[in-house]
Every structure is written in C-alpha cells, then in structure tokens.
Design an enzyme around this catalytic site. Structure first.
Site, mmCIF file in Angstrom:
data_model
loop_
_atom_site.group_PDB
_atom_site.id
_atom_site.type_symbol
_atom_site.label_atom_id
_atom_site.label_comp_id
_atom_site.label_asym_id
_atom_site.label_seq_id
_atom_site.Cartn_x
_atom_site.Cartn_y
_atom_site.Cartn_z
ATOM 1 N N ALA A 23 3.260 -5.788 -5.034
ATOM 2 C CA ALA A 23 4.578 -5.619 -5.256
ATOM 3 C C ALA A 23 5.245 -4.354 -6.186
ATOM 4 O O ALA A 23 6.263 -3.745 -5.667
ATOM 5 C CB ALA A 23 5.569 -6.957 -5.691
ATOM 6 N N PHE A 34 9.666 -10.803 -4.564
ATOM 7 C CA PHE A 34 10.306 -12.151 -4.036
ATOM 8 C C PHE A 34 9.998 -13.169 -4.923
ATOM 9 O O PHE A 34 10.771 -14.277 -5.364
ATOM 10 C CB PHE A 34 10.292 -12.274 -2.531
ATOM 11 N N ARG A 35 8.851 -13.302 -5.622
ATOM 12 C CA ARG A 35 8.551 -14.542 -6.704
ATOM 13 C C ARG A 35 9.282 -14.357 -7.797
ATOM 14 O O ARG A 35 9.561 -15.450 -8.313
ATOM 15 C CB ARG A 35 6.990 -14.149 -6.897
ATOM 16 N N GLN A 104 -0.726 -6.098 -0.298
ATOM 17 C CA GLN A 104 0.025 -7.326 -0.346
ATOM 18 C C GLN A 104 1.363 -7.296 0.084
ATOM 19 O O GLN A 104 1.806 -8.219 0.547
ATOM 20 C CB GLN A 104 -0.272 -8.049 -1.783
ATOM 21 N N ASP A 107 6.365 -4.792 3.469
ATOM 22 C CA ASP A 107 7.730 -3.753 3.681
ATOM 23 C C ASP A 107 7.269 -2.610 4.648
ATOM 24 O O ASP A 107 8.299 -1.907 5.003
ATOM 25 C CB ASP A 107 8.072 -3.193 2.417
ATOM 26 N N HIS A 122 -0.744 -9.714 3.915
ATOM 27 C CA HIS A 122 0.314 -10.784 3.767
ATOM 28 C C HIS A 122 1.322 -10.358 5.106
ATOM 29 O O HIS A 122 2.113 -11.083 5.119
ATOM 30 C CB HIS A 122 1.103 -10.925 2.960
ATOM 31 N N CYS A 130 7.969 -14.479 19.210
ATOM 32 C CA CYS A 130 8.465 -15.925 19.741
ATOM 33 C C CYS A 130 7.343 -16.648 19.544
ATOM 34 O O CYS A 130 6.222 -16.633 20.040
ATOM 35 C CB CYS A 130 8.994 -15.603 21.103
ATOM 36 N N CYS A 154 13.530 -16.892 26.077
ATOM 37 C CA CYS A 154 12.962 -18.155 26.241
ATOM 38 C C CYS A 154 13.571 -19.309 25.263
ATOM 39 O O CYS A 154 13.552 -20.487 25.414
ATOM 40 C CB CYS A 154 11.445 -18.605 26.285
ATOM 41 N N SER A 193 -0.498 -7.692 -10.766
ATOM 42 C CA SER A 193 -1.437 -8.293 -11.907
ATOM 43 C C SER A 193 -2.710 -9.014 -11.602
ATOM 44 O O SER A 193 -3.421 -9.500 -12.416
ATOM 45 C CB SER A 193 -0.532 -9.282 -12.552
HETATM 46 ZN ZN ZN Z 1 10.041 -16.540 24.035
#
Ligand code: ZN
Length: 241
Positions: A23, A34-35, A104, A107, A122, A130, A154, A193
């Site tokens: 990050a 985000f953590r 990791q 983005d 990640h 979908c 769908c 870290s």
């Molecule tokens: Zn679909």
C-alpha cells in the site's frame, strides 16, 4: 559514493529485478491503506464493523449492500494516477532492465505507469465479473451502478476480481511470483511492513545478491536487508533519477 548512488547502480545493473510493493507505494497517489480506514457503522447491531470484516467473503455474501458501500468508497480510486515511484520502475524496464512487479495493491497503477509484467496477488478493481454468466465489466460500471452492481445481461451480481479475506490467492499468480523472487538477483520491497500474508513468506525464497527495503516505518526485516530506506519511496526515487 552515497547510498542513493549505490542504489541507482544496483537497480540499473540488475540482471533481474523484482519489485514487491504494498500500500505504501500508492499513498503518494492519494490511495490510503484501506486497513487504516474506518469501518461501517451498522444501525441494526449498533456496532462499528472493521474493514477486515467487511472485506471478507462471508460478509460479502451476507451483506452485499454494505460491502459495496465500503468497497466503492474506500477501495476504488478511479482518478488516481501513477506517481514517480511507479514510473521509475516502468522506465527502468524501458531502459532494458528485466523488471517483474509483484504487488499486493489492487489499484492497477503499475500497469498505468507502463510496467508490463505485473503479478497482482490480491487482484484488481479494474476487473469485475458477473457471478452468473462471467461477463466482464470495468471499474466504472461498478462505480456508476447504484448499490450492488448487477449484470446488464443476466442480473447476476458483478463481483470485483479482488481477493477477499477467507478467499485463497490465485495459484498461478503465487507460483509465478515465487519463481520470479527465487531467480532474481535484486529484490526491492516497497511500502509494506511485511506483516500481511503472504508477503513475509515470499521474501524467504530470495537467494539473490541484494535485498532492499523501502518503507517509511522500520520493519522486522530491516536487519536482514542489504539496504534500508525508512522514507517515502517517492523521495528515494527523486534522489536516484
Ligand atoms: Zn451476467
């Protein structure tokens, strides 16, 4: 020769360089970890739900509305641009250095900077599928869809190709990452870290010549590294351009 000139030479003369990023490399692009974000206050249970719980597979299944509320606001940054550090390693590749990025981050900023070999442990916010028909959607489709994004063909839920807690990492991505780390001669770890799985485990596969750590805060691996820079990676890059 000062340590920045030494670093520059190590990078430019690398036979094979692996850049392992967390990050911290994207913070100068305006993307917080985000953590460290606040969770969501749940009216029903009257408790604050921490990010780690929201970003879990079971939470996604049970509360897709809350999941996407948090996800869209805290994990997606469609306007973020690659910074000097992303660009430095993309340029190094252009100059002919064999660079592999293992990240990791979700983005997509390494690719946006021009790096061609990027293993995203990640996943990525830029890929969404979908759950029913597997149709592909970009980031904007998810962000522009109010609430839970649904497939326009769908009606299935469009799930980000992001690895949630309780989900396993992609086997192919893991083995390609480990193999790159095992065979490179220079490994630079940036903005992590090394406490988040699986980063710490990966470093043990390194058998090359130079292990370099660039992270604002000291890490428990600082002693085993050949060079340590406890500063913002963009500051380091400015000095070696
Ligand atoms: Zn679909």
């Amino acid at each position: 020769m000062d340590k920045y000139q030494t670093l520059k030479q190590i990078f430019e003369n690398a036979r094979s360089l692996v850049v392992f990023t967390g990050a911290g490399i994207s913070v100068p692009s305006g993307i917080p970890d985000f953590r460290s974000a606040n969770g969501i206050y749940n009216q029903k249970s009257k408790i604050n739900i921490p990010p780690e719980e929201i970003i879990s597979h079971s939470f996604y299944e049970a509360h897709p509305e809350l999941f996407f509320e948090f996800y869209k606001e805290k994990m997606c940054y469609p306007d973020a641009k690659p910074n000097a550090a992303h660009k430095y390693f993309a340029n190094l590749e252009k100059k002919g250095v064999n660079v592999t990025v293992v990240t990791q981050n979700i983005d997509g900023l390494h690719q946006a900077a021009g790096s061609s070999r990027v293993y995203e442990l990640h996943g990525s916010v830029h890929r969404n599928y979908c759950e029913k028909c597997n149709r592909y959607f970009g980031l904007n489709y998810v962000l522009n869809h109010k609430g839970v994004p649904l497939c326009d063909k769908c009606g299935g839920i469009v799930k980000p190709d992001v690895v949630l807690y309780e989900e396993s990492l992609d086997e192919g991505t893991i083995s390609r990452s480990i193999s790159a780390i095992m065979t490179c001669d220079v490994l630079v770890v940036i903005g992590t870290s090394l406490t988040v799985y699986p980063a710490a485990g990966f470093i043990r596969y390194f058998k090359g010549s130079y292990l370099i750590l660039i992270n604002k805060q000291p890490t428990s691996y600082d002693n085993s590294a050949d060079m340590v820079f406890n500063e913002d990676v963009c500051e380091v890059v400015k000095k070696i351009k």
